[in-house]
Design an enzyme around this catalytic site. Structure first.
Site, PDB file in Angstrom:
ATOM      1  N   TRP A  39       0.834  -1.217   0.000  1.00 43.20           N
ATOM      2  CA  TRP A  39       0.000   0.000   0.000  1.00 43.20           C
ATOM      3  C   TRP A  39       0.854   1.246   0.000  1.00 43.20           C
ATOM      4  O   TRP A  39       0.584   2.193  -0.739  1.00 43.20           O
ATOM      5  CB  TRP A  39      -0.984  -0.007   1.172  1.00 43.20           C
ATOM      6  CG  TRP A  39      -1.934  -1.157   1.116  1.00 43.20           C
ATOM      7  CD1 TRP A  39      -2.096  -2.120   2.057  1.00 43.20           C
ATOM      8  CD2 TRP A  39      -2.856  -1.491   0.050  1.00 43.20           C
ATOM      9  NE1 TRP A  39      -3.049  -3.025   1.652  1.00 43.20           N
ATOM     10  CE2 TRP A  39      -3.527  -2.662   0.434  1.00 43.20           C
ATOM     11  CE3 TRP A  39      -3.165  -0.911  -1.179  1.00 43.20           C
ATOM     12  CZ2 TRP A  39      -4.497  -3.280  -0.371  1.00 43.20           C
ATOM     13  CZ3 TRP A  39      -4.133  -1.513  -1.983  1.00 43.20           C
ATOM     14  CH2 TRP A  39      -4.777  -2.680  -1.578  1.00 43.20           C
ATOM     15  N   ASP A  63      -1.908   6.782   6.261  1.00 39.49           N
ATOM     16  CA  ASP A  63      -2.922   5.860   5.762  1.00 39.49           C
ATOM     17  C   ASP A  63      -3.277   4.938   6.925  1.00 39.49           C
ATOM     18  O   ASP A  63      -2.488   4.082   7.317  1.00 39.49           O
ATOM     19  CB  ASP A  63      -2.336   5.064   4.579  1.00 39.49           C
ATOM     20  CG  ASP A  63      -3.291   3.978   4.060  1.00 39.49           C
ATOM     21  OD1 ASP A  63      -4.392   3.829   4.620  1.00 39.49           O
ATOM     22  OD2 ASP A  63      -2.909   3.284   3.093  1.00 39.49           O
ATOM     23  N   LYS A  70     -12.499  -1.535   6.187  1.00 38.55           N
ATOM     24  CA  LYS A  70     -11.740  -2.390   7.097  1.00 38.55           C
ATOM     25  C   LYS A  70     -12.167  -2.239   8.548  1.00 38.55           C
ATOM     26  O   LYS A  70     -12.166  -3.193   9.286  1.00 38.55           O
ATOM     27  CB  LYS A  70     -10.251  -2.126   6.950  1.00 38.55           C
ATOM     28  CG  LYS A  70      -9.821  -2.265   5.487  1.00 38.55           C
ATOM     29  CD  LYS A  70      -8.649  -3.143   5.253  1.00 38.55           C
ATOM     30  CE  LYS A  70      -8.451  -3.431   3.783  1.00 38.55           C
ATOM     31  NZ  LYS A  70      -7.781  -2.344   3.058  1.00 38.55           N
TER      32      LYS A  70
HETATM   33  C1  LIG Z   1      -7.034  -1.947   1.894  1.00 35.76           C
HETATM   34  C2  LIG Z   1      -6.021  -0.900   2.022  1.00 35.76           C
HETATM   35  C3  LIG Z   1      -5.854   0.115   1.052  1.00 35.76           C
HETATM   36  C4  LIG Z   1      -6.659   0.147  -0.225  1.00 35.76           C
HETATM   37  O1  LIG Z   1      -7.942   0.583   0.026  1.00 35.76           O
HETATM   38  P1  LIG Z   1      -8.980   0.828  -1.156  1.00 35.76           P
HETATM   39  O2  LIG Z   1     -10.100   1.501  -0.410  1.00 35.76           O
HETATM   40  O3  LIG Z   1      -9.343  -0.496  -1.725  1.00 35.76           O
HETATM   41  O4  LIG Z   1      -8.362   1.720  -2.164  1.00 35.76           O
HETATM   42  C5  LIG Z   1      -4.909   1.083   1.284  1.00 35.76           C
HETATM   43  N1  LIG Z   1      -4.156   1.081   2.396  1.00 35.76           N
HETATM   44  C6  LIG Z   1      -4.278   0.133   3.341  1.00 35.76           C
HETATM   45  C7  LIG Z   1      -3.407   0.180   4.544  1.00 35.76           C
HETATM   46  C8  LIG Z   1      -5.210  -0.882   3.178  1.00 35.76           C
HETATM   47  O5  LIG Z   1      -5.336  -1.833   4.116  1.00 35.76           O
END
Ligand SMILES: *Cc1c(COP(=O)(O)O)cnc(C)c1O
Length: 354
Positions: free
Chosen positions: A100, A167, A191
């Site tokens: 990511w 993030d 998540k």
């Molecule tokens: C799942 C995830 C993403 C991607 O998320 P999307 O909403 O599918 O773009 C980015 N960063 C982390 C840490 C993730 O777990």
């Protein structure tokens, strides 16, 4: 049979949230109409959006501190681009802790120089780099608080004198820290917050407006702040379910209360991984994630038997990410301690029968 949902994302949500959400699909607020067939500018939905924004700031302890909460489209992946579009003038620093953050780095490179402040690529992203190299003239430092795929997580955030962007897609609202250390936090909803389809962005307003370039409307944080996340039609259902989940968390006692349970769940599974000779943890111990526990079987011959036992026990979503393999137990806020207990019992059963 009761299912125990360890899916990495989209993933488990509180049952009572799903119950309320399904009621709102048929009859929202006793209006006789569905939540998804009314105007997003109706009084009832505007109230939902305001409540969602307020709950996000209040759970993070950021009310009245110059932050705004936005619910945008495009997932965390669009934030990889938007962060750089809105904040990167000349140079930014990124820590590479896996897939990511690597994707975030790739997007940022289109906007200026990217300094890699630290990377754990040399050891298959099994750890969190500690001694960071951050030039003082960077526009910001970008980190990924929890690395969903590898099961690593910052136990301590870097102390920096430049704006800090994070993030938090896979550990938002799971543990307490001083969130005012961050200038921008983003998280895809799917998540720990709600269904896929909306992204939470919490941004300190004072860091915006410093880049020279023209920013397209849909990618412009300032415009989304002005329009209160209603520049275009927001993802009404994902925002509503996220609001319900945040309300559920607040009623439970907020982040401090869920953190206690999350730490118990993590202790339970990691002690099994460490004591049971049939399993090997993937991530370095000191950087282990409280959300995603990654592990392998020490003897691949046991795979079929273990997988059958998982299936019989109602365990769902334990497969590791396709890039890492093995197993990954994702233990987001809504997953109960009891479910982790069921998994751990199966793991020790495997040892007994092996
Ligand atoms: C799942 C995830 C993403 C991607 O998320 P999307 O909403 O599918 O773009 C980015 N960063 C982390 C840490 C993730 O777990």
């Amino acid at each position: 049979m009761k299912k125990h949902n360890f899916s990495a994302g989209p993933c488990i949500l509180p049952h009572e949230v799903l119950q309320k959400a399904s009621e709102a699909i048929l009859n929202f607020n006793d209006s006789g109409l569905s939540l998804i067939e009314i105007s997003h500018r109706s009084k009832d939905f505007v109230a939902v959006m305001e409540q969602a924004q307020g709950l996000a700031l209040s759970l993070l302890g950021l009310e009245g501190k110059g932050y705004k909460a936005l619910f945008l489209h495009g997932g965390a992946s669009l934030e990889f681009l938007m962060v750089a579009y809105n904040l990167l003038n000349k140079k930014a620093a990124y820590v590479n802790t896996g897939t990511w953050s690597d994707k975030a780095i790739k997007e940022a490179k289109a906007f200026g120089e990217v300094v890699i402040a630290g990377s754990s690529k040399d050891d298959a992203f099994k750890y969190i780099p500690k001694n960071l190299n951050i030039p003082s003239d960077v526009d910001y430092l970008h980190i990924t608080s929890n690395n969903t795929i590898y099961g690593t997580q910052y136990q301590q955030f870097p102390e920096v004198s430049v704006p800090l962007v994070c993030d938090m897609s896979s550990d938002i609202f799971s543990r307490n820290t001083d969130f005012s250390k961050f200038d921008l936090i983003y998280a895809g909803a799917q998540k720990n917050m709600g269904p896929a389809g909306t992204t939470l962005v919490v941004v300190k307003e004072s860091i915006l407006g410093k880049v020279e370039r023209h920013i397209p409307s849909m990618l412009n944080y300032q415009l989304h702040i002005e329009k209160e996340s209603m520049f275009n039609t927001p993802a009404v259902f994902p925002v509503y379910v996220s609001m319900l989940t945040m309300q559920w968390l607040k009623d439970l006692g907020g982040i401090a209360a869920i953190e206690k349970i999350n730490r118990k769940k993590a202790r339970l599974i990691y002690s099994e991984i460490d004591l049971n000779p049939l399993f090997i943890g993937y991530a370095n111990k000191e950087d282990r994630s409280y959300m995603n526990a990654t592990f392998n079987l020490s003897d691949p011959v046991l795979e079929t038997r273990f997988n059958d036992m998982l299936k019989e026990g109602g365990i769902n979503g334990l497969n590791g990410h396709r890039s890492v393999g093995g197993y990954r137990a994702s233990m987001y806020n809504a997953l109960s301690l009891e479910s982790v207990g069921v998994l751990v019992d199966i793991m020790s059963d495997l040892e007994r029968k092996a």
